[in-house]
Design a protein around this motif. Structure first.
Motif, PDB file in Angstrom:
ATOM      1  N   PRO A 178     -67.952  -8.148 -21.255  1.00 46.07           N
ATOM      2  CA  PRO A 178     -68.246  -6.508 -21.336  1.00 46.07           C
ATOM      3  C   PRO A 178     -67.603  -5.928 -19.880  1.00 46.07           C
ATOM      4  N   GLY A 179     -66.491  -5.143 -20.085  1.00 44.57           N
ATOM      5  CA  GLY A 179     -66.220  -4.355 -18.831  1.00 44.57           C
ATOM      6  C   GLY A 179     -65.048  -5.100 -18.008  1.00 44.57           C
ATOM      7  N   TRP A 180     -64.648  -6.467 -18.537  1.00 46.53           N
ATOM      8  CA  TRP A 180     -63.419  -7.131 -17.867  1.00 46.53           C
ATOM      9  C   TRP A 180     -62.509  -7.240 -18.641  1.00 46.53           C
ATOM     10  N   ARG A 181     -61.426  -7.232 -18.186  1.00 46.79           N
ATOM     11  CA  ARG A 181     -59.902  -7.184 -18.654  1.00 46.79           C
ATOM     12  C   ARG A 181     -58.950  -8.419 -18.048  1.00 46.79           C
ATOM     13  N   LEU A 182     -58.363  -9.054 -19.012  1.00 51.23           N
ATOM     14  CA  LEU A 182     -57.292  -9.978 -18.582  1.00 51.23           C
ATOM     15  C   LEU A 182     -55.960  -9.398 -18.141  1.00 51.23           C
ATOM     16  N   THR A 183     -55.770  -9.265 -16.570  1.00 49.15           N
ATOM     17  CA  THR A 183     -54.553  -8.451 -16.124  1.00 49.15           C
ATOM     18  C   THR A 183     -54.048  -9.419 -15.480  1.00 49.15           C
ATOM     19  N   ARG A 184     -52.606  -9.668 -15.531  1.00 46.70           N
ATOM     20  CA  ARG A 184     -51.571 -10.663 -15.014  1.00 46.70           C
ATOM     21  C   ARG A 184     -52.138 -11.868 -14.843  1.00 46.70           C
ATOM     22  N   GLY A 185     -52.753 -12.180 -16.025  1.00 45.67           N
ATOM     23  CA  GLY A 185     -53.420 -13.662 -16.019  1.00 45.67           C
ATOM     24  C   GLY A 185     -54.452 -13.897 -15.272  1.00 45.67           C
ATOM     25  N   ALA A 186     -55.309 -12.894 -14.893  1.00 40.74           N
ATOM     26  CA  ALA A 186     -56.760 -12.854 -13.992  1.00 40.74           C
ATOM     27  C   ALA A 186     -57.425 -12.050 -14.847  1.00 40.74           C
ATOM     28  N   LEU A 187     -58.837 -12.466 -14.546  1.00 39.58           N
ATOM     29  CA  LEU A 187     -59.975 -11.627 -15.197  1.00 39.58           C
ATOM     30  C   LEU A 187     -60.533 -10.774 -14.155  1.00 39.58           C
ATOM     31  N   LYS A 188     -60.278  -9.421 -14.348  1.00 33.94           N
ATOM     32  CA  LYS A 188     -60.460  -8.432 -13.371  1.00 33.94           C
ATOM     33  C   LYS A 188     -61.592  -7.529 -13.831  1.00 33.94           C
ATOM     34  N   GLY A 189     -62.672  -7.149 -13.028  1.00 34.76           N
ATOM     35  CA  GLY A 189     -63.728  -6.345 -13.147  1.00 34.76           C
ATOM     36  C   GLY A 189     -63.867  -5.441 -12.178  1.00 34.76           C
ATOM     37  N   THR A 190     -63.916  -4.013 -12.363  1.00 41.58           N
ATOM     38  CA  THR A 190     -64.147  -2.736 -11.396  1.00 41.58           C
ATOM     39  C   THR A 190     -65.367  -2.345 -11.618  1.00 41.58           C
ATOM     40  N   PHE A 191     -66.127  -1.997 -10.640  1.00 44.67           N
ATOM     41  CA  PHE A 191     -67.437  -1.295 -10.483  1.00 44.67           C
ATOM     42  C   PHE A 191     -67.490  -0.174  -9.642  1.00 44.67           C
ATOM     43  N   ARG A 198     -72.232 -13.310 -14.943  1.00 45.37           N
ATOM     44  CA  ARG A 198     -73.372 -13.275 -13.831  1.00 45.37           C
ATOM     45  C   ARG A 198     -73.124 -11.902 -13.091  1.00 45.37           C
ATOM     46  N   ILE A 199     -71.998 -11.721 -12.797  1.00 45.72           N
ATOM     47  CA  ILE A 199     -71.653 -10.258 -11.907  1.00 45.72           C
ATOM     48  C   ILE A 199     -72.144  -9.247 -12.682  1.00 45.72           C
ATOM     49  N   ASN A 200     -71.960  -9.118 -13.993  1.00 41.90           N
ATOM     50  CA  ASN A 200     -72.297  -7.986 -14.812  1.00 41.90           C
ATOM     51  C   ASN A 200     -73.906  -7.962 -14.732  1.00 41.90           C
ATOM     52  N   ASP A 201     -74.723  -9.204 -14.654  1.00 43.39           N
ATOM     53  CA  ASP A 201     -76.052  -9.310 -14.738  1.00 43.39           C
ATOM     54  C   ASP A 201     -76.533  -8.567 -13.219  1.00 43.39           C
ATOM     55  N   ILE A 202     -75.927  -8.862 -12.176  1.00 45.57           N
ATOM     56  CA  ILE A 202     -76.049  -8.620 -10.937  1.00 45.57           C
ATOM     57  C   ILE A 202     -76.080  -6.989 -10.782  1.00 45.57           C
ATOM     58  N   ALA A 203     -74.733  -6.518 -11.371  1.00 43.19           N
ATOM     59  CA  ALA A 203     -74.613  -4.978 -11.324  1.00 43.19           C
ATOM     60  C   ALA A 203     -75.963  -4.624 -12.034  1.00 43.19           C
ATOM     61  N   GLY A 204     -76.119  -4.763 -13.256  1.00 45.28           N
ATOM     62  CA  GLY A 204     -77.178  -4.203 -13.940  1.00 45.28           C
ATOM     63  C   GLY A 204     -78.233  -4.131 -13.201  1.00 45.28           C
ATOM     64  N   ALA A 205     -78.709  -5.156 -12.437  1.00 47.17           N
ATOM     65  CA  ALA A 205     -79.918  -5.181 -11.640  1.00 47.17           C
ATOM     66  C   ALA A 205     -79.890  -4.128 -10.581  1.00 47.17           C
ATOM     67  N   LEU A 206     -78.825  -3.806 -10.085  1.00 51.88           N
ATOM     68  CA  LEU A 206     -78.481  -2.723  -9.159  1.00 51.88           C
ATOM     69  C   LEU A 206     -78.165  -1.545  -9.551  1.00 51.88           C
ATOM     70  N   SER A 207     -78.288  -1.277 -11.132  1.00 43.36           N
ATOM     71  CA  SER A 207     -77.882  -0.016 -11.599  1.00 43.36           C
ATOM     72  C   SER A 207     -76.345   0.370 -11.362  1.00 43.36           C
ATOM     73  N   ILE A 208     -75.558  -0.793 -11.112  1.00 45.88           N
ATOM     74  CA  ILE A 208     -74.266  -0.464 -10.987  1.00 45.88           C
ATOM     75  C   ILE A 208     -73.370  -0.608 -12.196  1.00 45.88           C
ATOM     76  N   LYS A 209     -72.603   0.413 -12.619  1.00 41.98           N
ATOM     77  CA  LYS A 209     -71.682   0.528 -13.754  1.00 41.98           C
ATOM     78  C   LYS A 209     -70.342  -0.025 -13.503  1.00 41.98           C
ATOM     79  N   HIS A 210     -69.852  -0.326 -14.703  1.00 36.66           N
ATOM     80  CA  HIS A 210     -68.308  -0.613 -14.492  1.00 36.66           C
ATOM     81  C   HIS A 210     -67.302   0.749 -14.283  1.00 36.66           C
ATOM     82  N   ALA A 211     -66.494   0.607 -13.786  1.00 34.55           N
ATOM     83  CA  ALA A 211     -65.650   1.885 -13.243  1.00 34.55           C
ATOM     84  C   ALA A 211     -64.926   2.407 -14.456  1.00 34.55           C
ATOM     85  N   ASP A 212     -64.356   1.478 -15.237  1.00 39.66           N
ATOM     86  CA  ASP A 212     -63.638   2.086 -16.461  1.00 39.66           C
ATOM     87  C   ASP A 212     -64.092   1.524 -17.505  1.00 39.66           C
TER      88      ASP A 212
END
Ligand SMILES: C[C@H](O)[C@H](O)[C@H]1CNC2=NC(N)=NC(=O)C2=N1
Length: 97
Positions: free
Chosen positions: A12-25, A83-97
């Motif tokens: 959830p919240g991550w996209r395959l972009t130019r062959g890499a997995l990208k997530g923005t928070f 794991r990064i999604n879980d850390i963001a959730g624990a800090l109440s940080i949401k995905h940017a897009d």
């Protein structure tokens, strides 16, 4: 480690972009982003798998590939992204897009 195809990547919240997995928070502040990165860095060291990170005032962007698999996206990247999604959730940080 095998390279994953686009339909094998579902984080959830991550996209395959130019062959890499990208997530923005959306961190809404530079020090909040630095704090988020600190927790992610600990998890990355524990996993011995590290993202590239871009910290800006309003957001933090992580880019994941597996260097040991010719910079392709593998299960290690998917696991760390979750794991990064879980850390963001624990800090109440949401995905940017
Ligand atoms: C020697 C050390 O185990 C390797 O270089 C680890 C470190 N962190 C890593 N991070 C990422 N993203 N890919 C790797 O292949 C990788 N390998």
């Amino acid at each position: 480690m095998n390279a994953l195809s686009a339909d094998q990547i579902d984080v959830p919240g991550w996209r395959l972009t130019r062959g890499a997995l990208k997530g923005t928070f959306a961190t809404d502040g530079f020090s909040a982003g630095a704090r988020f990165l600190q927790d992610v860095a600990k998890a990355a060291d524990e996993a011995n798998h590290h993202p590239d990170a871009l910290v800006t005032y309003p957001s933090v962007e992580f880019t994941l590939v597996t260097h040991d698999a010719d910079d392709t996206v593998t299960d290690k990247d998917v696991a760390l992204a979750r794991r990064i999604n879980d850390i963001a959730g624990a800090l109440s940080i949401k995905h940017a897009d």
